[in-house]
Design a protein around this motif. Sequence first.
Motif, PDB file in Angstrom:
ATOM      1  N   LYS A 245      42.830 -78.086  48.607  1.00 61.50           N
ATOM      2  CA  LYS A 245      43.047 -78.536  49.834  1.00 61.50           C
ATOM      3  C   LYS A 245      44.028 -79.253  50.335  1.00 61.50           C
ATOM      4  O   LYS A 245      44.182 -80.217  51.159  1.00 61.50           O
ATOM      5  CB  LYS A 245      41.629 -79.610  49.958  1.00 61.50           C
ATOM      6  CG  LYS A 245      40.392 -79.067  49.775  1.00 61.50           C
ATOM      7  CD  LYS A 245      39.222 -80.079  49.877  1.00 61.50           C
ATOM      8  CE  LYS A 245      37.986 -79.431  49.592  1.00 61.50           C
ATOM      9  NZ  LYS A 245      36.720 -80.445  49.583  1.00 61.50           N
ATOM     10  N   ASN A 246      45.170 -78.823  49.823  1.00 62.83           N
ATOM     11  CA  ASN A 246      46.598 -79.291  50.230  1.00 62.83           C
ATOM     12  C   ASN A 246      47.094 -78.323  51.239  1.00 62.83           C
ATOM     13  O   ASN A 246      48.079 -77.170  51.009  1.00 62.83           O
ATOM     14  CB  ASN A 246      47.586 -79.233  48.904  1.00 62.83           C
ATOM     15  CG  ASN A 246      48.873 -80.029  49.548  1.00 62.83           C
ATOM     16  OD1 ASN A 246      49.258 -80.272  50.480  1.00 62.83           O
ATOM     17  ND2 ASN A 246      49.542 -80.244  48.492  1.00 62.83           N
ATOM     18  N   TYR A 247      46.563 -78.326  52.419  1.00 67.01           N
ATOM     19  CA  TYR A 247      46.574 -77.300  53.408  1.00 67.01           C
ATOM     20  C   TYR A 247      48.101 -77.117  53.983  1.00 67.01           C
ATOM     21  O   TYR A 247      48.576 -75.920  54.230  1.00 67.01           O
ATOM     22  CB  TYR A 247      45.661 -77.407  54.624  1.00 67.01           C
ATOM     23  CG  TYR A 247      44.211 -77.561  54.099  1.00 67.01           C
ATOM     24  CD1 TYR A 247      43.771 -76.602  53.301  1.00 67.01           C
ATOM     25  CD2 TYR A 247      43.258 -78.415  54.522  1.00 67.01           C
ATOM     26  CE1 TYR A 247      42.435 -76.372  53.027  1.00 67.01           C
ATOM     27  CE2 TYR A 247      42.001 -78.357  53.824  1.00 67.01           C
ATOM     28  CZ  TYR A 247      41.410 -77.479  53.269  1.00 67.01           C
ATOM     29  OH  TYR A 247      40.229 -77.393  52.728  1.00 67.01           O
ATOM     30  N   PRO A 248      48.986 -78.329  54.302  1.00 65.36           N
ATOM     31  CA  PRO A 248      50.224 -77.994  54.886  1.00 65.36           C
ATOM     32  C   PRO A 248      51.130 -77.220  53.922  1.00 65.36           C
ATOM     33  O   PRO A 248      51.797 -76.445  54.365  1.00 65.36           O
ATOM     34  CB  PRO A 248      50.623 -79.809  54.944  1.00 65.36           C
ATOM     35  CG  PRO A 248      49.447 -80.279  55.189  1.00 65.36           C
ATOM     36  CD  PRO A 248      48.359 -79.900  54.245  1.00 65.36           C
ATOM     37  N   LYS A 249      50.874 -77.446  52.475  1.00 66.99           N
ATOM     38  CA  LYS A 249      51.799 -76.836  51.487  1.00 66.99           C
ATOM     39  C   LYS A 249      51.243 -75.523  51.542  1.00 66.99           C
ATOM     40  O   LYS A 249      52.039 -74.563  51.169  1.00 66.99           O
ATOM     41  CB  LYS A 249      51.654 -77.740  50.257  1.00 66.99           C
ATOM     42  CG  LYS A 249      53.043 -77.405  49.451  1.00 66.99           C
ATOM     43  CD  LYS A 249      53.208 -78.537  48.379  1.00 66.99           C
ATOM     44  CE  LYS A 249      54.282 -78.543  47.673  1.00 66.99           C
ATOM     45  NZ  LYS A 249      54.646 -79.480  46.717  1.00 66.99           N
ATOM     46  N   ALA A 250      50.066 -75.123  51.699  1.00 70.43           N
ATOM     47  CA  ALA A 250      49.503 -73.792  51.672  1.00 70.43           C
ATOM     48  C   ALA A 250      50.048 -72.954  52.836  1.00 70.43           C
ATOM     49  O   ALA A 250      50.596 -71.823  52.590  1.00 70.43           O
ATOM     50  CB  ALA A 250      47.918 -73.655  51.664  1.00 70.43           C
ATOM     51  N   ILE A 251      50.184 -73.482  53.894  1.00 72.01           N
ATOM     52  CA  ILE A 251      50.625 -73.042  55.050  1.00 72.01           C
ATOM     53  C   ILE A 251      52.154 -72.590  54.934  1.00 72.01           C
ATOM     54  O   ILE A 251      52.778 -71.544  55.113  1.00 72.01           O
ATOM     55  CB  ILE A 251      50.630 -73.753  56.066  1.00 72.01           C
ATOM     56  CG1 ILE A 251      49.045 -73.752  56.742  1.00 72.01           C
ATOM     57  CG2 ILE A 251      51.421 -73.012  57.401  1.00 72.01           C
ATOM     58  CD1 ILE A 251      48.818 -74.729  57.725  1.00 72.01           C
ATOM     59  N   LYS A 252      52.717 -73.760  54.350  1.00 68.36           N
ATOM     60  CA  LYS A 252      54.294 -73.569  53.898  1.00 68.36           C
ATOM     61  C   LYS A 252      54.510 -72.325  52.968  1.00 68.36           C
ATOM     62  O   LYS A 252      55.446 -71.742  53.371  1.00 68.36           O
ATOM     63  CB  LYS A 252      54.834 -74.753  53.258  1.00 68.36           C
ATOM     64  CG  LYS A 252      56.408 -74.614  52.688  1.00 68.36           C
ATOM     65  CD  LYS A 252      56.861 -75.879  52.040  1.00 68.36           C
ATOM     66  CE  LYS A 252      58.107 -75.887  51.494  1.00 68.36           C
ATOM     67  NZ  LYS A 252      58.607 -77.202  50.793  1.00 68.36           N
ATOM     68  N   PHE A 253      53.886 -72.299  52.042  1.00 69.51           N
ATOM     69  CA  PHE A 253      54.003 -71.196  51.020  1.00 69.51           C
ATOM     70  C   PHE A 253      53.523 -69.820  51.459  1.00 69.51           C
ATOM     71  O   PHE A 253      54.102 -68.805  51.188  1.00 69.51           O
ATOM     72  CB  PHE A 253      53.283 -71.380  49.667  1.00 69.51           C
ATOM     73  CG  PHE A 253      54.208 -72.228  48.748  1.00 69.51           C
ATOM     74  CD1 PHE A 253      54.996 -71.660  47.625  1.00 69.51           C
ATOM     75  CD2 PHE A 253      54.093 -73.623  48.761  1.00 69.51           C
ATOM     76  CE1 PHE A 253      55.811 -72.616  46.790  1.00 69.51           C
ATOM     77  CE2 PHE A 253      55.044 -74.399  47.843  1.00 69.51           C
ATOM     78  CZ  PHE A 253      55.701 -73.910  46.866  1.00 69.51           C
ATOM     79  N   TYR A 254      52.725 -69.687  52.419  1.00 67.11           N
ATOM     80  CA  TYR A 254      52.224 -68.409  52.989  1.00 67.11           C
ATOM     81  C   TYR A 254      53.452 -67.994  53.940  1.00 67.11           C
ATOM     82  O   TYR A 254      53.636 -66.690  53.897  1.00 67.11           O
ATOM     83  CB  TYR A 254      51.127 -68.717  53.811  1.00 67.11           C
ATOM     84  CG  TYR A 254      49.495 -68.485  53.147  1.00 67.11           C
ATOM     85  CD1 TYR A 254      49.207 -67.532  52.053  1.00 67.11           C
ATOM     86  CD2 TYR A 254      48.568 -69.621  53.430  1.00 67.11           C
ATOM     87  CE1 TYR A 254      48.111 -67.644  51.150  1.00 67.11           C
ATOM     88  CE2 TYR A 254      47.683 -69.572  52.524  1.00 67.11           C
ATOM     89  CZ  TYR A 254      47.183 -68.518  51.836  1.00 67.11           C
ATOM     90  OH  TYR A 254      45.950 -68.550  50.993  1.00 67.11           O
ATOM     91  N   ARG A 255      53.836 -68.901  54.631  1.00 68.61           N
ATOM     92  CA  ARG A 255      55.177 -68.449  55.616  1.00 68.61           C
ATOM     93  C   ARG A 255      56.433 -68.074  54.786  1.00 68.61           C
ATOM     94  O   ARG A 255      56.776 -66.845  55.060  1.00 68.61           O
ATOM     95  CB  ARG A 255      55.291 -69.559  56.448  1.00 68.61           C
ATOM     96  CG  ARG A 255      54.150 -69.718  57.626  1.00 68.61           C
ATOM     97  CD  ARG A 255      54.708 -71.023  58.243  1.00 68.61           C
ATOM     98  NE  ARG A 255      53.657 -70.972  59.716  1.00 68.61           N
ATOM     99  CZ  ARG A 255      53.804 -72.133  60.324  1.00 68.61           C
ATOM    100  NH1 ARG A 255      54.290 -73.038  60.185  1.00 68.61           N
ATOM    101  NH2 ARG A 255      52.731 -71.736  61.686  1.00 68.61           N
ATOM    102  N   MET A 256      56.496 -68.590  53.738  1.00 65.22           N
ATOM    103  CA  MET A 256      57.585 -68.329  52.803  1.00 65.22           C
ATOM    104  C   MET A 256      57.494 -67.015  52.235  1.00 65.22           C
ATOM    105  O   MET A 256      58.018 -65.937  52.172  1.00 65.22           O
ATOM    106  CB  MET A 256      57.842 -69.323  51.670  1.00 65.22           C
ATOM    107  CG  MET A 256      58.446 -70.589  51.810  1.00 65.22           C
ATOM    108  SD  MET A 256      58.364 -71.912  50.814  1.00 65.22           S
ATOM    109  CE  MET A 256      59.584 -71.190  49.495  1.00 65.22           C
ATOM    110  N   ALA A 257      56.109 -66.483  51.892  1.00 66.34           N
ATOM    111  CA  ALA A 257      55.851 -65.200  51.235  1.00 66.34           C
ATOM    112  C   ALA A 257      55.896 -64.176  52.417  1.00 66.34           C
ATOM    113  O   ALA A 257      56.477 -63.213  52.094  1.00 66.34           O
ATOM    114  CB  ALA A 257      54.382 -65.344  50.612  1.00 66.34           C
ATOM    115  N   LEU A 258      55.465 -64.727  53.672  1.00 65.82           N
ATOM    116  CA  LEU A 258      55.608 -63.585  54.679  1.00 65.82           C
ATOM    117  C   LEU A 258      57.091 -63.323  55.206  1.00 65.82           C
ATOM    118  O   LEU A 258      57.322 -62.404  55.549  1.00 65.82           O
ATOM    119  CB  LEU A 258      54.778 -64.586  55.784  1.00 65.82           C
ATOM    120  CG  LEU A 258      54.476 -63.377  57.202  1.00 65.82           C
ATOM    121  CD1 LEU A 258      53.584 -62.458  56.653  1.00 65.82           C
ATOM    122  CD2 LEU A 258      53.867 -64.189  58.290  1.00 65.82           C
ATOM    123  N   ASP A 259      58.060 -64.300  54.842  1.00 68.57           N
ATOM    124  CA  ASP A 259      59.359 -64.040  55.266  1.00 68.57           C
ATOM    125  C   ASP A 259      60.154 -63.108  54.209  1.00 68.57           C
ATOM    126  O   ASP A 259      61.029 -62.237  54.622  1.00 68.57           O
ATOM    127  CB  ASP A 259      59.933 -65.372  55.229  1.00 68.57           C
ATOM    128  CG  ASP A 259      59.799 -66.223  56.406  1.00 68.57           C
ATOM    129  OD1 ASP A 259      59.265 -65.639  57.419  1.00 68.57           O
ATOM    130  OD2 ASP A 259      59.724 -67.522  56.444  1.00 68.57           O
TER     131      ASP A 259
END
Length: 823
Positions: A245-259
């Motif tokens: 439930k650490n949602y901000p960090k989850a979004i950060k890593f999803y975007r890093m993987a997307l890049d």
Amino acid sequence: MENVHLAVEEDDLYSGYNDYNPTFDSEELENDVGFQQAVRTSHGRRPPMTAKFPGTAIGGRPLVSSFGSRIPMASSMGRPMTGAVQDGAARPMTAVRAAGYSSSLMRGSTFDPLGQSKGPAPPLEAKNEDTAEEKIKILEKKVNDLIEESCMAQSIGALQLALEKAKEAGRKERALIRQREASGNTEHINLDLTYSVLLNLANQYANNEMYPEALNSYHVIVKNKMFTNAGRLKVNMANIYFKQKNYPKAIKFYRMALDQISNNHKELRIKIMQNIGVVFVRLGQYSDAITSFEHIMAESPNIKTGFNLILCYYAIGDRERMKKAFQKLISVPLGIDDEDKYIPASDDPSSNMVIEAIKNDKLHQMERDLKVLAEKYIMTAAKLIAPAIETSFASGFDWCVDMVKCSQYVELANDLEINKAITYLRQKDFNQAVETLKTFEKKDSRVKSAAATNLSFLYFLEKDYDQADRYADLAMNADRYNPAALINKGNTVFVKKDYEKAAEFYKEALRNDSSCTEALYNLGLSYKRMNRLEEGLDCFLKLHSILRNSAEVMYQLAHLYEQLGDPQQAIEWLMQVIGVTPTDPHVLAKLGKLHDDEGDKSQAFQYYSESFRYFPSNIDVIEWLGAYYIETQFCEKAIQYFERATLIQPNFVKWQLIVASCYRRSGNYQKALETYKEIHRRFPENVECLRFLVRLSTDMGLKEVQEYATKLKKAEKMKEIREQRVKSGRENSARGRREGSTGSAGEYSGHSSSSSKGERLSAKMRSLPGSNEPYEASNPKELDASYVDPLGPQMDRPKTGAKKPVDDDDFADEDLGDDLLPE
């Protein structure tokens, strides 16, 4: 003619065309003795060119004229041997050694180029496993085997074993690297093996919910620049942060993987963006989630994303965009074949066999599951937005129905109409629900059967059994194989006490659907009512094998065993009921009664006490506990129970007399006297109360003795008069029946407000007049296992979808069934 010379012989125009160099004559090689001798031996080998024999390369070879006849080969004309020089020295034979020839061979020896005459080859040398390279290879194989064992253990659900294997593989892989470094062979380190070990270890940590350890392992992989494409593992790390439930960090890593993922991997990028949208929904940032979902629906639309987009629009209350999103949802292509493909179109046996083979294969099952999932999302979305997109939910449902009718999900329109009726039911608008369902009477058989089934159910709940029976018949006529219709028909017959006929309908429902638990439950109850206890027991045992944790089924089994005279089995089944519903007061009271019947007072007291703790208003439990304390000479503790009984039944004088008697037995005569006076004030004609007042006043020397004695005589006289009237009334009634009088339908029986029995309280209490056991009772309504019916006795009414332990008369009605989707 002798002097005639033909010109043709001297001047032939075509002569010379067949003349050629005999060196190239391959047709005569088999007949050339010299050539064959040279092949078999070294005879005829040309000696090396030396100064001693000049011109051997061409000397001695006669020239061939272009017009001359064929000239024989030199070897056939006695050509000197070329295998030896003139001085007798042997010539080395290195040019043909690879073909099996050797200069050491003597003339006449056999031709054996493969060396087969030497016998079998010597055995292979044993592998030396003591070398460093062999040890490294063995250790590497062990690491690979451990990784495979870890993955197999995870696939069968042995997560702890999988983690242990992954850890062991990590230890051996590190030992392998140390051995390579010690041998100075660091350039041959297997990076793929290291990557596999670390990735498997991280996955097993995540599967065992050891998220910090899993993140550490992923960080080791991602930070190592020698691992290519390791950036994709940031998706796994983001998933772990999502679970934490650490949602901000989850979004950060999803975007890093997307890049780090190129546009060539479109499907993977779409899945990551879908995850980003879901995380934004969890954060309540619906506008950002809508941006992600809209991009996905534009690039690669799918059912789940379309449904999530509708939820986001619903959350922000955008009606128009909800409508557009619903239209996009029903237009998403599923990419599955039409069902007509699986219908045999010809009489060709081979093609029919192929169709039968693929009709139920895994691919077709996957297609069916996808279609069911799509229909579920569409139905849920329609039920969600229908009340929100228009001013009334009815018009919203009508709009959704119109949209669905124009899509590939035409058959869902009828289901939406039925859900419209169910929404009316939830709003307590039964008339509108009935009217909506009645519109299906002219539809096709499947929809008509579903609507008629629900109408039968509604009328059954309203106790309009005639209408319930009518619509049950209509549902059966539309679809004779509809088990819900058969169950409703059986229920209408059951309430008319025609148990044999009801059992036949339940059996037919089971023949149509062997997994129909409602039909099996009601069939067991029918057998129970017909006193066919063994058959009823078989039904409930079968049902218990299907519904392992059903308290209703287990209670029915307990009650049947009790009726069959096996109280121990009944106690065991009731204990299982307590395991499922540990706070059910009536089941606890039933256990107490069974133990009391068996003579185990301590166990009975325990269960009765638990029952009183959860439901302190059960008169039977209160009476038993009070009697237990009186029997064990603890009258002070019995008082609190009988005082509660007085509160529950304030007009029942028995409980107040018992309370006064407990005070008297415990030696508190003053409190007993006050209690008797209060009873006399409320019930002035009660003979027992006056007798105890006379006795106590006499013992305590009070002046009110004469007053109470006078009242006692008057009350006794009035009691005798009433008893004589009752007796004469009975005699007159009996005489009238003997004389053939038909004026009375039955014997009149009356009773006085107090009887001569029970004037003194014994140590063991008697049961109340007309009191009933907790479950099986002789009154029209047996006590429910968890609730008290506020509407009074209603035994002859089937139970409709109860979720609590029920009595033996209640049985599961066919709820709105498969025709309606759950919330």
